[in-house]
Design an enzyme around this catalytic site. Structure first.
Site, PDB file in Angstrom:
ATOM      1  N   GLU A   1       0.799  -1.233   0.000  1.00  0.00           N
ATOM      2  CA  GLU A   1       0.000   0.000   0.000  1.00  0.00           C
ATOM      3  C   GLU A   1       0.834   1.287   0.000  1.00  0.00           C
ATOM      4  O   GLU A   1       0.853   2.022   0.991  1.00  0.00           O
ATOM      5  CB  GLU A   1      -0.924   0.017   1.213  1.00  0.00           C
ATOM      6  CG  GLU A   1      -1.919  -1.108   1.217  1.00  0.00           C
ATOM      7  CD  GLU A   1      -2.976  -0.952   2.311  1.00  0.00           C
ATOM      8  OE1 GLU A   1      -2.874  -0.013   3.125  1.00  0.00           O
ATOM      9  OE2 GLU A   1      -3.912  -1.754   2.341  1.00  0.00           O
TER      10      GLU A   1
ATOM     11  N   GLU B   1      -5.542  -8.375   1.223  1.00  0.00           N
ATOM     12  CA  GLU B   1      -6.008  -7.965   2.556  1.00  0.00           C
ATOM     13  C   GLU B   1      -7.474  -7.603   2.489  1.00  0.00           C
ATOM     14  O   GLU B   1      -7.904  -6.858   1.586  1.00  0.00           O
ATOM     15  CB  GLU B   1      -5.265  -6.726   3.082  1.00  0.00           C
ATOM     16  CG  GLU B   1      -3.934  -6.999   3.703  1.00  0.00           C
ATOM     17  CD  GLU B   1      -3.307  -5.741   4.329  1.00  0.00           C
ATOM     18  OE1 GLU B   1      -4.040  -4.821   4.743  1.00  0.00           O
ATOM     19  OE2 GLU B   1      -2.068  -5.707   4.384  1.00  0.00           O
TER      20      GLU B   1
HETATM   21  C1  GAL Z   1      -3.643  -1.957   5.781  1.00  0.00           C
HETATM   22  C2  GAL Z   1      -2.242  -2.356   6.184  1.00  0.00           C
HETATM   23  C3  GAL Z   1      -2.176  -3.374   7.278  1.00  0.00           C
HETATM   24  C4  GAL Z   1      -3.242  -3.204   8.338  1.00  0.00           C
HETATM   25  C5  GAL Z   1      -4.612  -2.966   7.710  1.00  0.00           C
HETATM   26  C6  GAL Z   1      -5.721  -2.660   8.697  1.00  0.00           C
HETATM   27  O1  GAL Z   1      -3.628  -0.654   5.322  1.00  0.00           O
HETATM   28  O2  GAL Z   1      -1.564  -2.890   5.078  1.00  0.00           O
HETATM   29  O3  GAL Z   1      -0.884  -3.355   7.803  1.00  0.00           O
HETATM   30  O4  GAL Z   1      -2.887  -2.318   9.270  1.00  0.00           O
HETATM   31  O5  GAL Z   1      -4.554  -1.915   6.808  1.00  0.00           O
HETATM   32  O6  GAL Z   1      -5.758  -1.328   9.042  1.00  0.00           O
END
Ligand code: GAL
Length: 453
Positions: free
Chosen positions: A171, A359
Site C-alpha cells: 500500500e 487484505e
Molecule cells: C492496511 C495495512 C495493514 C493493516 C490494515 C488494517 O492498510 O496494510 O498493515 O494495518 O490496513 O488497518
C-alpha cells in the site's frame, strides 16, 4: 456459499506484517526501523501529543519472532494453504548496507516451516518498516532509495529462494500519505513536497524492483499491493460529485495508474504538475510494470463532499460515524458491496493482470470469555464480503485469491493494540493465542464441503 465455489486453484490465505507482529525489535542484530523510532519518540503527558494511541509500542506485540511455529500451525489448522508475511528490512540489513546473518536465518526458518507444513509463503518486501539509518539519509524522499531497495531485494530473493510469490510494496498510498504528507505514521514527515517525492520514488521502486526480481528468476510470481477504497459522493450535487472524483483520484488512481502505464492523472488535478520536477527521462517507462498480479487491499467505503475551505483539493471526508451505525472498531463503515465495486473499478482498466485480494478484514474489540471469542460480526463481515467476491468472479473478473487480514491480533500502527483484526486472539500480556469463532468459521468453510451461508 462454499469455498469450492471459488475454484480448486483459488489461493486461500491469511496475512500479517513484520512490524505489526514480530516484536523482538532489536533481537539478534536487528537494526532500528522508522517504526521502532516512531514508537520510542513519544513524549509528553497529553493524549493529543501521543503519536500512537495509549502510547502503545510495537515491541510488545504478538511475538511472532518467537511463536511463529504456533502461528503457522494455527493458520494450517484453519485450512489455509497460503501465508502472507513481510520481511523486516532492518533485520536483514540493519543499517541498510551489511547483511545480518541472524536475520537471514530467522526468515529461512519461517519459510522452511511453512514448506514443511505445506503452506505457500507469500512475502512482502516492504511493509512500512524502513531502516532508520536510511531515513536519516532522506528515506523515501531520496531517489537513492532505488539503489538501497535494489540491494535489499537482491539479498532477499537470493537467500529466500524457496519463496515463489513476492510483493514489492504494501500500500504505497498509505505509507506515503500517512508517513510523508499527514505525518501521522512513521517517519512523521509532512507536506506536498515530501509527499510528491516519496510517491514518485515508491512508484519507481515497483517497476525497478519487479525487474530485478524477474532478472534473478523469471519464474517467480511477482506483484505489489495497493490500497483501494470505494469512494462515493454524499449526494448528487455537482460540487459534491466533483469532490468525490478528486478523492477517488487521490485514493485510488494516483498510485495505481502510473504502474499500469497511464502516468500520473495530472490533467484531472492541476497540483499534480508539481511532480514533474521529480520526473527524470525514462521514469514513466520504468513505472509501467506488467505485474504478475495486482494485490488488492480493501476494507470499506468512504464518502466525500465539497469544502471551500480546503485550499487545493476542495474536499472533505464525511466520517462514517456521521452517516451510519454499521461501524468497525476503527470507525470504518461496514459496506460489503464496496469490495465488489473496487474489483470492478480495477477490472474496468482491462490490464489483463490477475487480481489477488491480499487484505480484507474487520477490527473489533474482541474479548476472551471462558476461552471463547464470540466475534459473530467478523464472521458476518467475511461471509458478506466473500459473497461479493464470488459475485465479481461470476461476472468474469480474474480474481485468483483471498487473504484475510489478519491471521492474528497485532499492532495496528497509530491505533495501537485496541482494534483487533485477527482470526486468532492474542493476549498481549501473556502472548496466549485463542482461535476466535471466526477462525472456527474459516475452518468449516475451508475444510468441509458444507455451505456456510
Ligand atoms: C492496511 C495495512 C495493514 C493493516 C490494515 C488494517 O492498510 O496494510 O498493515 O494495518 O490496513 O488497518
Amino acid at each position: 456459499m462454499k469455498s469450492k465455489d471459488f475454484g480448486e486453484t483459488f489461493y486461500w490465505g491469511a496475512a500479517i506484517s513484520a512490524a505489526q507482529t514480530e516484536s523482538a525489535a532489536l533481537a539478534n542484530g536487528k537494526g532500528i526501523s522508522i517504526w521502532d523510532e516512531f514508537c520510542e519518540a513519544q513524549k509528553g503527558f497529553f493524549k493529543s501529543k501521543f503519536r500512537i494511541k495509549s502510547k502503545h509500542h510495537l515491541n510488545y506485540s504478538s511475538d511472532f519472532y518467537v511463536h511463529y511455529k504456533t502461528d503457522i500451525d494455527l493458520l494450517k489448522s484453519m485450512g489455509f494453504k497460503h501465508f502472507r508475511f513481510s520481511i523486516a528490512w532492518s533485520r536483514i540489513l540493519p543499517e541498510g548496507e551489511t547483511i545480518n546473518q541472524q536475520g537471514i536465518a530467522f526468515y529461512q526458518e519461517v519459510i522452511q516451516y511453512c514448506i514443511d507444513c505445506e503452506i505457500e509463503p507469500w512475502v512482502t518486501l516492504y511493509h512500512w518498516d524502513l531502516p532508520a539509518a536510511l531515513e536519516k539519509k532522506g528515506g523515501w524522499t531520496n531517489r537513492a532509495i532505488l539503489d538501497w531497495f535494489a540491494l535489499y531485494a537482491d539479498v532477499c530473493v537470493r537467500h529466500f529462494s524457496k519463496v515463489k510469490h513476492w510483493m514489492v510494496l504494501n500500500e504505497p498510498s498509505v505509507f506515503v500519505g500517512a508517513g510523508y504528507f499527514f505525518g501521522i505514521h512513521a517517519p512523521g514527515k509532512k507536506g506536498f513536497y515530501n509527499f510528491f517525492k516519496a510517491m514518485h520514488h515508491a512508484n519507481l521502486c515497483i517497476g525497478y524492483i519487479y525487474r530485478i526480481i524477474k532478472n534473478i528468476n523469471p519464474d517467480l510470481h511477482v506483484g505489489s499491493t495497493f490500497s483501494f477504497t470505494y469512494v462515493e459522493s454524499i449526494d448528487a450535487q455537482p460540487k459534491n460529485l466533483k469532490a468525490a472524483k478528486t478523492a477517488n483520484l487521490l485514493i485510488n488512481r494516483l498510485f495505481f495508474e502510473p504502474i499500469i502505464g497511464l502516468g500520473y492523472p495530472k490533467e484531472d488535478l492541476k497540483i499534480l504538475y508539481q511532480i514533474e520536477k521529480h520526473i527524470q527521462a525514462g521514469d514513466v517507462e520504468l513505472m509501467k510494470t506488467n505485474l504478475d498480479f495486482i494485490g488488492v487491499q480493501t476494507y470499506t467505503r468512504e464518502m466525500f463532499k465539497h469544502n471551500a475551505l480546503n485550499p487545493f483539493l476542495k474536499i472533505k471526508q464525511v466520517p462514517a460515524q456521521h452517516r451510519t451505525n454499521e461501524l468497525t472498531a476503527m470507525n470504518w463503515e461496514i459496506f460489503p458491496p464496496s469490495i465488489y465495486h473496487v474489483l470492478k473499478m480495477i477490472d474496468n482498466y482491462q490490464t489483463g493482470i490477475p487480481m489477488v485480494i491480499t487484505e480484507n478484514g474487520i477490527a473489533l474489540m474482541d474479548e476472551v470469555e471462558n476461552g471463547v471469542v464470540r466475534d459473530a460480526q467478523r464472521i458476518e463481515y467475511f461471509k458478506n464480503h466473500l459473497k461479493q467476491v464470488k459475485r465479481a468472479k461470476s461476472e468474469g473478473m480474474d480474481i485468483r485469491g483471498y487473504f484475510a487480514w489478519s491471521l492474528m491480533d497485532n499492532f495496528e500502527w497509530a491505533e495501537g493494540y485496541h482494534p483487533r483484526f485477527g482470526l486468532v486472539h492474542i493476549d498481549f500480556e501473556t502472548k496466549e493465542r485463542t482461535l476466535k469463532n471466526s477462525g472456527h468459521w474459516f475452518r468449516s468453510f475451508l475444510k468441509t464441503d458444507e455451505s456456510q451461508d
